[in-house]
Write an enzyme that holds these catalytic residues in place. Structure first.
Site, PDB file in Angstrom:
ATOM      1  N   HIS A 270      40.207  82.695  65.906  1.00 24.02           N
ATOM      2  CA  HIS A 270      39.891  83.596  64.793  1.00 24.02           C
ATOM      3  C   HIS A 270      38.465  84.113  64.874  1.00 24.02           C
ATOM      4  O   HIS A 270      38.168  85.218  64.436  1.00 24.02           O
ATOM      5  CB  HIS A 270      40.198  82.916  63.462  1.00 24.02           C
ATOM      6  CG  HIS A 270      41.668  82.867  63.201  1.00 24.02           C
ATOM      7  ND1 HIS A 270      42.433  81.771  63.502  1.00 24.02           N
ATOM      8  CD2 HIS A 270      42.520  83.828  62.754  1.00 24.02           C
ATOM      9  CE1 HIS A 270      43.702  82.035  63.219  1.00 24.02           C
ATOM     10  NE2 HIS A 270      43.779  83.276  62.768  1.00 24.02           N
TER      11      HIS A 270
ATOM     12  N   ARG B  10      43.858  90.125  56.102  1.00 25.10           N
ATOM     13  CA  ARG B  10      43.785  88.661  56.170  1.00 25.10           C
ATOM     14  C   ARG B  10      43.034  88.159  54.932  1.00 25.10           C
ATOM     15  O   ARG B  10      41.813  87.969  54.970  1.00 25.10           O
ATOM     16  CB  ARG B  10      43.051  88.229  57.437  1.00 25.10           C
ATOM     17  CG  ARG B  10      43.834  88.460  58.742  1.00 25.10           C
ATOM     18  CD  ARG B  10      43.045  87.950  59.937  1.00 25.10           C
ATOM     19  NE  ARG B  10      43.875  87.756  61.110  1.00 25.10           N
ATOM     20  CZ  ARG B  10      43.941  88.602  62.139  1.00 25.10           C
ATOM     21  NH1 ARG B  10      43.217  89.707  62.136  1.00 25.10           N
ATOM     22  NH2 ARG B  10      44.710  88.334  63.174  1.00 25.10           N
TER      23      ARG B  10
ATOM     24  N   ARG C 183      48.307  89.842  53.346  1.00 21.14           N
ATOM     25  CA  ARG C 183      48.912  88.560  53.748  1.00 21.14           C
ATOM     26  C   ARG C 183      48.410  87.476  52.805  1.00 21.14           C
ATOM     27  O   ARG C 183      47.206  87.401  52.529  1.00 21.14           O
ATOM     28  CB  ARG C 183      48.521  88.221  55.183  1.00 21.14           C
ATOM     29  CG  ARG C 183      49.124  86.886  55.604  1.00 21.14           C
ATOM     30  CD  ARG C 183      48.925  86.606  57.051  1.00 21.14           C
ATOM     31  NE  ARG C 183      47.542  86.307  57.361  1.00 21.14           N
ATOM     32  CZ  ARG C 183      47.113  86.072  58.592  1.00 21.14           C
ATOM     33  NH1 ARG C 183      47.957  86.124  59.601  1.00 21.14           N
ATOM     34  NH2 ARG C 183      45.854  85.793  58.821  1.00 21.14           N
TER      35      ARG C 183
ATOM     36  N   GLU D 134      55.809  83.934  63.593  1.00 18.71           N
ATOM     37  CA  GLU D 134      54.754  83.419  64.469  1.00 18.71           C
ATOM     38  C   GLU D 134      54.988  81.978  64.887  1.00 18.71           C
ATOM     39  O   GLU D 134      54.141  81.367  65.521  1.00 18.71           O
ATOM     40  CB  GLU D 134      53.379  83.608  63.822  1.00 18.71           C
ATOM     41  CG  GLU D 134      53.251  83.117  62.401  1.00 18.71           C
ATOM     42  CD  GLU D 134      51.893  83.442  61.797  1.00 18.71           C
ATOM     43  OE1 GLU D 134      50.975  83.875  62.512  1.00 18.71           O
ATOM     44  OE2 GLU D 134      51.742  83.236  60.579  1.00 18.71           O
TER      45      GLU D 134
ATOM     46  N   ASP E 165      49.778  83.471  67.148  1.00 19.66           N
ATOM     47  CA  ASP E 165      50.313  82.130  66.899  1.00 19.66           C
ATOM     48  C   ASP E 165      51.631  81.911  67.625  1.00 19.66           C
ATOM     49  O   ASP E 165      51.925  80.790  68.041  1.00 19.66           O
ATOM     50  CB  ASP E 165      50.472  81.893  65.394  1.00 19.66           C
ATOM     51  CG  ASP E 165      49.156  81.478  64.774  1.00 19.66           C
ATOM     52  OD1 ASP E 165      48.472  80.634  65.368  1.00 19.66           O
ATOM     53  OD2 ASP E 165      48.801  82.019  63.717  1.00 19.66           O
TER      54      ASP E 165
ATOM     55  N   ARG F  66      44.927  77.898  70.565  1.00 17.31           N
ATOM     56  CA  ARG F  66      44.335  79.210  70.847  1.00 17.31           C
ATOM     57  C   ARG F  66      42.815  79.207  70.770  1.00 17.31           C
ATOM     58  O   ARG F  66      42.164  80.149  71.235  1.00 17.31           O
ATOM     59  CB  ARG F  66      44.907  80.257  69.883  1.00 17.31           C
ATOM     60  CG  ARG F  66      44.603  79.992  68.438  1.00 17.31           C
ATOM     61  CD  ARG F  66      45.470  80.816  67.502  1.00 17.31           C
ATOM     62  NE  ARG F  66      44.825  82.033  67.046  1.00 17.31           N
ATOM     63  CZ  ARG F  66      45.274  82.801  66.076  1.00 17.31           C
ATOM     64  NH1 ARG F  66      46.397  82.496  65.451  1.00 17.31           N
ATOM     65  NH2 ARG F  66      44.647  83.881  65.713  1.00 17.31           N
TER      66      ARG F  66
ATOM     67  N   CYS G  94      51.428  92.412  64.609  1.00 16.79           N
ATOM     68  CA  CYS G  94      50.059  92.463  64.085  1.00 16.79           C
ATOM     69  C   CYS G  94      49.142  91.498  64.840  1.00 16.79           C
ATOM     70  O   CYS G  94      47.982  91.347  64.500  1.00 16.79           O
ATOM     71  CB  CYS G  94      50.030  92.181  62.591  1.00 16.79           C
ATOM     72  SG  CYS G  94      50.633  90.549  62.165  1.00 16.79           S
TER      73      CYS G  94
HETATM   74  C1  PEP Z   1      48.931  86.107  64.608  1.00 16.08           C
HETATM   75  O1  PEP Z   1      49.080  84.886  64.596  1.00 16.08           O
HETATM   76  O2  PEP Z   1      49.282  86.846  65.557  1.00 16.08           O
HETATM   77  C2  PEP Z   1      48.283  86.775  63.462  1.00 16.08           C
HETATM   78  C3  PEP Z   1      48.201  88.082  63.390  1.00 16.08           C
HETATM   79  O3  PEP Z   1      47.713  85.989  62.519  1.00 16.08           O
HETATM   80  P1  PEP Z   1      46.310  85.241  62.729  1.00 16.08           P
HETATM   81  O4  PEP Z   1      45.707  85.735  64.001  1.00 16.08           O
HETATM   82  O5  PEP Z   1      45.462  85.548  61.558  1.00 16.08           O
HETATM   83  O6  PEP Z   1      46.719  83.809  62.792  1.00 16.08           O
HETATM   84 MG    MG Z   2      48.837  83.799  62.768  1.00 15.96          MG
END
Ligand code: PEP
Ligand code: MG
Length: 597
Positions: free
Chosen positions: A212, A319, A356, A455, A479, A489, A526
């Site tokens: 993130h 987000r 979200r 996800e 995810d 990740r 997304c």
């Molecule tokens: C994802 O997991 O692809 C997503 C868009 O959500 P985040 O990156 O905020 O976990």
């Molecule tokens: Mg995610």
């Protein structure tokens, strides 16, 4: 001496500037103060230091009354050293310099100066003096701990464009030099403080390509390298550095020839940006006439302006969790959330906004100091919808706020990390309850389409259940990759195995898109894949017509869309998904457009 440090590329482009070191202590707040706060910030630090001096003196008095057995001479000598260090002019002057000239908050100033002095100690010949570094760290630690107890000013809101210029930071005469942030680690909340602030680039020791922190960096649209392992050890405050966000390399103390070469690359990139900017008003339609929806991912309501400027036709992912982070547990109430969502909705001027529900946990802790150390696998723990359902009062507050914002424009609500039917049922029931509460209070609210993020592999594999219960789907490939491949990740040590083009991920992705289309339900991506121009044709070939990404990527993706012919891409995309090594087909030439009559 010029040297290079290799890491992972996370945000494209070249940045050249002077290093600003952010101390390795992630539990210390880092933010810029206003010039008018300089005196009070220095006072805060002085009071903490005086309190520690008093504490040590009291200890010395107690010791004076003891015999040599209970209080050995070494202990008295050590306390003398600590007192001396606390009054050390280099420490005091240095800390004042970072506060006054760079506008660092007191904790950041202290840790920065600590680092400068620690390096000087490391270079000392005399072993006794070299070992005094540990004492210095101990006294600084004491001061920091005392400051935690001392009321500290609220962390100021993130700065907006233009509210701080580099000149404000560099009052010592070195004006107008771009600044590069170097840190061991940066939490997403830290990044948010620096969003739209002065930094031209950044590098961290840890982090994965789709952590993130990296995602917020991309949204800042500044060149960045993460997972460099040793940048915070090897770079020094004010060193000249080049961040090459395309190659994932940073160059420290570059020679004039290297500087000239990167200066040239930087200008080329600016020209390319200028060329892309011409596409801003061009509709995103493929050569064969397919209309493609290009949406923006945002973290703050204020990001709506950037989304519009980039030509987004809506927000595909807001987000909301960033509003909940770094607040020492004081979560935003319904009114604060409602006003923030409404700002985003109004900021998009009639275009749809997909909010979200909160997705904290794993590498997005609510507060740095509360990183989830208690649980072995926070990414598999109480994250996202699991966290929301565990605290229905908090979740209902958010649901009511989103429903109220929907009275001001088109709002979609998106729920992260669902896997179980029971979670779907609870979420829907709570949404009904939130509506009933607003009815009961006589408060206006609007209609929302309800969507699920796909996800978790379990969701992708039971996609029909999701299609039955939701109005739309959004595929979170970040995810989906993490959970399909069992790769954290955010962990740079396994970053080489994090592969969104692994056949297993592609099959889940292709299946989700195909089934949604077959049932006539809107589906978008997304995750970071949506903004990766190398994958635009693949996603188009799989039938995707809605992409949500950082505003900074929209024009480059639009360029790919304008050149694509979906009629030719379908068969090729199916081959890619079925391949043992999809990358080989991806790097080979993609099908040329069909000749037009
Ligand atoms: C994802 O997991 O692809 C997503 C868009 O959500 P985040 O990156 O905020 O976990
Ligand atoms: Mg995610």
């Amino acid at each position: 001496m010029t040297f290079a440090i290799h890491g992972l590329p996370v945000a494209r482009g070249i940045a050249i500037g002077r290093a600003v070191m952010m101390g390795g202590r992630v539990d210390v707040a880092h933010y810029f103060i206003e010039a008018r706060q300089i005196e009070s910030e220095i006072d805060r630090l002085r009071s903490a230091r005086d309190a520690v001096v008093d504490e040590i003196r009291r200890l010395q008095q107690t010791i004076a009354g003891m015999g040599p057995k209970e209080a050995p001479h070494e202990l008295t000598a050590l306390l003398d050293v600590h007192l001396m260090l606390l009054q050390d002019q280099d420490l005091i002057d240095g800390v004042k310099h970072w506060i006054t000239d760079r506008l660092y908050n007191a904790e950041w100033a202290l840790t920065t100066q600590l680092e400068v002095l620690a390096r000087q100690f490391d270079e000392m010949e005399d072993e006794y003096l070299r070992e005094r570094k540990a004492d210095l760290e101990q006294v600084a630690e004491r001061v920091l701990r005392t400051m935690k107890g001392v009321a500290s000013p609220a962390v100021p809101p993130p700065r907006r464009h233009g509210s701080m210029r580099q000149q404000d930071l560099l009052l010592d005469g070195t004006v107008d030099v771009p600044l590069i942030l170097i840190a061991h680690d940066l939490s997403p909340a830290d990044m948010l403080h620096f969003k739209q602030s002065v930094f031209a680039g950044f590098a961290t020791d840890v982090g994965g390509r789709n952590s993130h922190t990296a995602i917020v960096a991309r949204s800042m649209d500044i060149p960045a390298v993460v997972g460099s392992r040793s940048a915070s050890q090897l770079v020094r405050q004010d060193d000249w550095v080049i961040i090459d966000g395309d190659a994932g390399v940073m160059i420290v103390d570059p020679s004039p020839i290297i500087l000239a070469e990167y200066g040239f690359k930087q200008r080329q990139a600016e020209l390319e940006r200028g060329r892309l900017a011409r596409l801003r008003h061009t509709p995103a339609v493929t050569l064969d006439g397919e209309k493609i929806e290009l949406l923006a991912n945002i973290e703050l309501p204020e990001d709506a302006a950037g989304a519009l400027a980039a030509g987004a036709v809506g927000v595909g992912l807001f987000r909301s969790e960033f509003m909940f982070m770094g607040r020492n547990g004081n979560l935003p109430d319904e009114e604060e959330q409602y006003l923030a969502y409404r700002r985003a909705v109004e900021g998009m001027q009639g275009l749809p906004v997909t909010i979200r529900t909160v997705d904290v946990g794993a590498d997005k802790p609510l507060d740095d100091s509360r990183r989830d150390a208690a649980h072995l696998n926070p990414a598999l723990g109480l994250r996202a919808i699991r966290w929301s359902l565990a605290d229905p009062a908090m979740f209902l507050t958010q649901l009511r706020a989103i429903l109220r914002a929907a009275a001001h424009g088109k709002v979609n609500m998106l729920v992260p990390m669902l896997a179980h039917l029971s979670e779907i049922r609870q979420t829907r029931a709570l949404l009904e309850f939130a509506r009933a509460e607003l009815d009961h209070r006589g408060v206006a609210y609007g209609p929302v389409a309800l969507g699920a993020m796909i996800e978790i592999p379990a969701a992708a594999l039971t996609i029909r259940t999701f299609l039955k219960h939701f109005d739309f789907l959004s595929i979170g490939t970040n995810d989906l990759t993490q959970y399909t491949l069992a790769i954290d990740r955010a962990d740079e040590s396994v970053a080489h195995l994090y592969d969104p083009c692994h056949p297993a991920v592609l099959q889940l992705l292709a299946g989700t898109i195909a089934e949604s289309r077959a049932q006539g339900k809107p589906v978008s991506v997304c995750g970071e894949m949506a903004g990766d121009v190398a994958l635009t044709r693949l996603l188009l070939g799989l039938g995707l017509r809605s992409f949500s990404m950082h505003p900074a990527q929209i024009l480059a993706v639009k360029q790919e869309v304008l050149r694509a012919d979906t009629a030719r891409l379908g068969a090729w995309a199916r081959q890619v998904v079925a391949a043992e090594e999809p990358e080989l087909l991806l790097v080979a030439a993609t099908p040329a457009p069909l000749p037009r009559p």
